[in-house]
Design a protein around this motif. Sequence first.
Motif, mmCIF file in Angstrom:
data_model
loop_
_atom_site.group_PDB
_atom_site.id
_atom_site.type_symbol
_atom_site.label_atom_id
_atom_site.label_comp_id
_atom_site.label_asym_id
_atom_site.label_seq_id
_atom_site.Cartn_x
_atom_site.Cartn_y
_atom_site.Cartn_z
ATOM 1 N N LYS A 5 13.778 65.446 106.451
ATOM 2 C CA LYS A 5 12.358 65.145 106.592
ATOM 3 C C LYS A 5 12.077 63.691 106.194
ATOM 4 O O LYS A 5 12.677 63.176 105.251
ATOM 5 C CB LYS A 5 11.587 66.079 105.659
ATOM 6 C CG LYS A 5 10.326 66.629 106.288
ATOM 7 C CD LYS A 5 9.772 67.731 105.423
ATOM 8 C CE LYS A 5 8.369 67.354 105.005
ATOM 9 N NZ LYS A 5 7.809 68.241 104.027
ATOM 10 N N LYS A 6 11.182 63.049 106.933
ATOM 11 C CA LYS A 6 10.807 61.672 106.595
ATOM 12 C C LYS A 6 9.295 61.560 106.442
ATOM 13 O O LYS A 6 8.549 62.300 107.084
ATOM 14 C CB LYS A 6 11.267 60.708 107.691
ATOM 15 C CG LYS A 6 12.773 60.559 107.778
ATOM 16 C CD LYS A 6 13.158 59.495 108.784
ATOM 17 C CE LYS A 6 14.676 59.392 108.858
ATOM 18 N NZ LYS A 6 15.110 58.324 109.750
ATOM 19 N N LYS A 8 6.017 60.006 107.377
ATOM 20 C CA LYS A 8 5.554 59.260 108.557
ATOM 21 C C LYS A 8 4.450 58.297 108.122
ATOM 22 O O LYS A 8 3.364 58.728 107.728
ATOM 23 C CB LYS A 8 5.016 60.235 109.615
ATOM 24 C CG LYS A 8 6.136 61.044 110.266
ATOM 25 C CD LYS A 8 5.580 62.087 111.190
ATOM 26 C CE LYS A 8 5.393 63.385 110.457
ATOM 27 N NZ LYS A 8 4.910 64.495 111.227
ATOM 28 N N LYS A 36 14.884 53.758 105.309
ATOM 29 C CA LYS A 36 14.948 54.376 106.648
ATOM 30 C C LYS A 36 15.500 55.808 106.596
ATOM 31 O O LYS A 36 15.294 56.581 107.527
ATOM 32 C CB LYS A 36 15.739 53.499 107.624
ATOM 33 C CG LYS A 36 17.212 53.462 107.403
ATOM 34 C CD LYS A 36 17.881 52.626 108.474
ATOM 35 C CE LYS A 36 19.371 52.686 108.260
ATOM 36 N NZ LYS A 36 20.139 51.697 108.921
ATOM 37 N N GLU A 40 9.690 57.246 108.122
ATOM 38 C CA GLU A 40 9.604 56.963 109.559
ATOM 39 C C GLU A 40 8.493 55.925 109.757
ATOM 40 O O GLU A 40 7.333 56.176 109.421
ATOM 41 C CB GLU A 40 9.264 58.247 110.336
ATOM 42 C CG GLU A 40 9.120 57.992 111.828
ATOM 43 C CD GLU A 40 8.633 59.218 112.595
ATOM 44 O OE1 GLU A 40 8.865 60.366 112.144
ATOM 45 O OE2 GLU A 40 8.000 59.012 113.643
ATOM 46 N N ARG A 42 6.173 54.786 111.761
ATOM 47 C CA ARG A 42 5.572 55.305 112.992
ATOM 48 C C ARG A 42 4.619 54.309 113.657
ATOM 49 O O ARG A 42 4.509 54.242 114.863
ATOM 50 C CB ARG A 42 4.829 56.601 112.621
ATOM 51 C CG ARG A 42 4.685 57.570 113.736
ATOM 52 C CD ARG A 42 4.333 58.941 113.192
ATOM 53 N NE ARG A 42 3.863 59.814 114.234
ATOM 54 C CZ ARG A 42 4.658 60.399 115.133
ATOM 55 N NH1 ARG A 42 5.958 60.204 115.081
ATOM 56 N NH2 ARG A 42 4.148 61.181 116.058
ATOM 57 N N HIS A 43 3.900 53.559 112.848
ATOM 58 C CA HIS A 43 2.975 52.558 113.411
ATOM 59 C C HIS A 43 2.976 51.331 112.506
ATOM 60 O O HIS A 43 2.206 51.249 111.549
ATOM 61 C CB HIS A 43 1.568 53.153 113.513
ATOM 62 C CG HIS A 43 0.661 52.341 114.387
ATOM 63 N ND1 HIS A 43 0.247 51.062 114.074
ATOM 64 C CD2 HIS A 43 0.094 52.621 115.582
ATOM 65 C CE1 HIS A 43 -0.522 50.597 115.031
ATOM 66 N NE2 HIS A 43 -0.640 51.516 115.958
ATOM 67 N N ASN A 51 4.446 51.612 119.097
ATOM 68 C CA ASN A 51 3.894 52.293 117.925
ATOM 69 C C ASN A 51 3.134 53.554 118.329
ATOM 70 O O ASN A 51 2.580 53.617 119.425
ATOM 71 C CB ASN A 51 2.947 51.340 117.190
ATOM 72 C CG ASN A 51 3.699 50.219 116.517
ATOM 73 O OD1 ASN A 51 4.386 50.422 115.519
ATOM 74 N ND2 ASN A 51 3.596 49.015 117.062
ATOM 75 N N THR A 52 3.112 54.532 117.426
ATOM 76 C CA THR A 52 2.408 55.784 117.708
ATOM 77 C C THR A 52 1.332 56.018 116.659
ATOM 78 O O THR A 52 1.638 56.197 115.479
ATOM 79 C CB THR A 52 3.409 56.974 117.648
ATOM 80 O OG1 THR A 52 4.547 56.633 118.424
ATOM 81 C CG2 THR A 52 2.777 58.249 118.162
ATOM 82 N N ASP A 55 -0.514 61.682 113.932
ATOM 83 C CA ASP A 55 0.257 62.485 113.002
ATOM 84 C C ASP A 55 0.907 61.658 111.881
ATOM 85 O O ASP A 55 2.109 61.776 111.623
ATOM 86 C CB ASP A 55 1.332 63.234 113.820
ATOM 87 C CG ASP A 55 2.015 64.314 112.996
ATOM 88 O OD1 ASP A 55 1.414 64.760 111.999
ATOM 89 O OD2 ASP A 55 3.151 64.687 113.339
ATOM 90 N N LEU A 56 0.115 60.827 111.220
ATOM 91 C CA LEU A 56 0.657 60.021 110.117
ATOM 92 C C LEU A 56 0.488 60.786 108.808
ATOM 93 O O LEU A 56 -0.547 61.412 108.585
ATOM 94 C CB LEU A 56 -0.091 58.695 110.001
ATOM 95 C CG LEU A 56 0.003 57.727 111.179
ATOM 96 C CD1 LEU A 56 -0.959 56.558 110.978
ATOM 97 C CD2 LEU A 56 1.429 57.221 111.347
ATOM 98 N N ASP A 57 1.498 60.725 107.948
ATOM 99 C CA ASP A 57 1.329 61.291 106.611
ATOM 100 C C ASP A 57 0.492 60.335 105.764
ATOM 101 O O ASP A 57 -0.470 60.747 105.127
ATOM 102 C CB ASP A 57 2.695 61.519 105.945
ATOM 103 C CG ASP A 57 3.509 62.585 106.662
ATOM 104 O OD1 ASP A 57 2.887 63.531 107.192
ATOM 105 O OD2 ASP A 57 4.751 62.464 106.720
#
Length: 162
Positions: A5-6, A8, A36, A40, A42-43, A51-52, A55-57
Amino acid sequence: MENNKKLKIGWFSFTCCEDSTILFTELLNKDYDEWKKVVEFRHVKALKTNNTLDDLDVAFVEGAISGEKQLKEVLEIREKAKYIVAIGACACTGMPSSSRNQFTDEQINEKIDWYLKHFDYSDKVKKLEEVIKVDDRVEGCPMSIPVFMEILTKYLKLFNII
Ligand code: SF4
């Protein structure tokens, strides 16, 4: 069994000098190989173009909010992230980016007035907390690295990653 699990994360910059973004990328020179495995990215526009925003933590947000477009963007980030961390004095307190809030009418000369009218600037520059709910703060100008590391570790633990 290995935990794959990472955390995000997203890293965002609004009205500011982006010094904390520079500090963040400097930290990666040293810590990237370790991070790393558990993070993750993510953005993070400072690191990549693909970039996405979903769903960011945790979203780390640097800078103050000075216009409608920024307001719309930060509201979307709030919607897409479980937690928001304000990064640096501009995000936490508004200052120094919000110094124009203190200008008197006499101080707003022709040049300043031209900028205010021709770009997307709202009447007041706002700290993050004035526009969205903030879960944590890393104060400092630029941000305090020990506090940033403490908060990153807190979220890695909260999401059962370390
Ligand atoms: S808090 Fe300081 S270092 Fe960070 S963006 Fe604002 S002016 Fe720059």
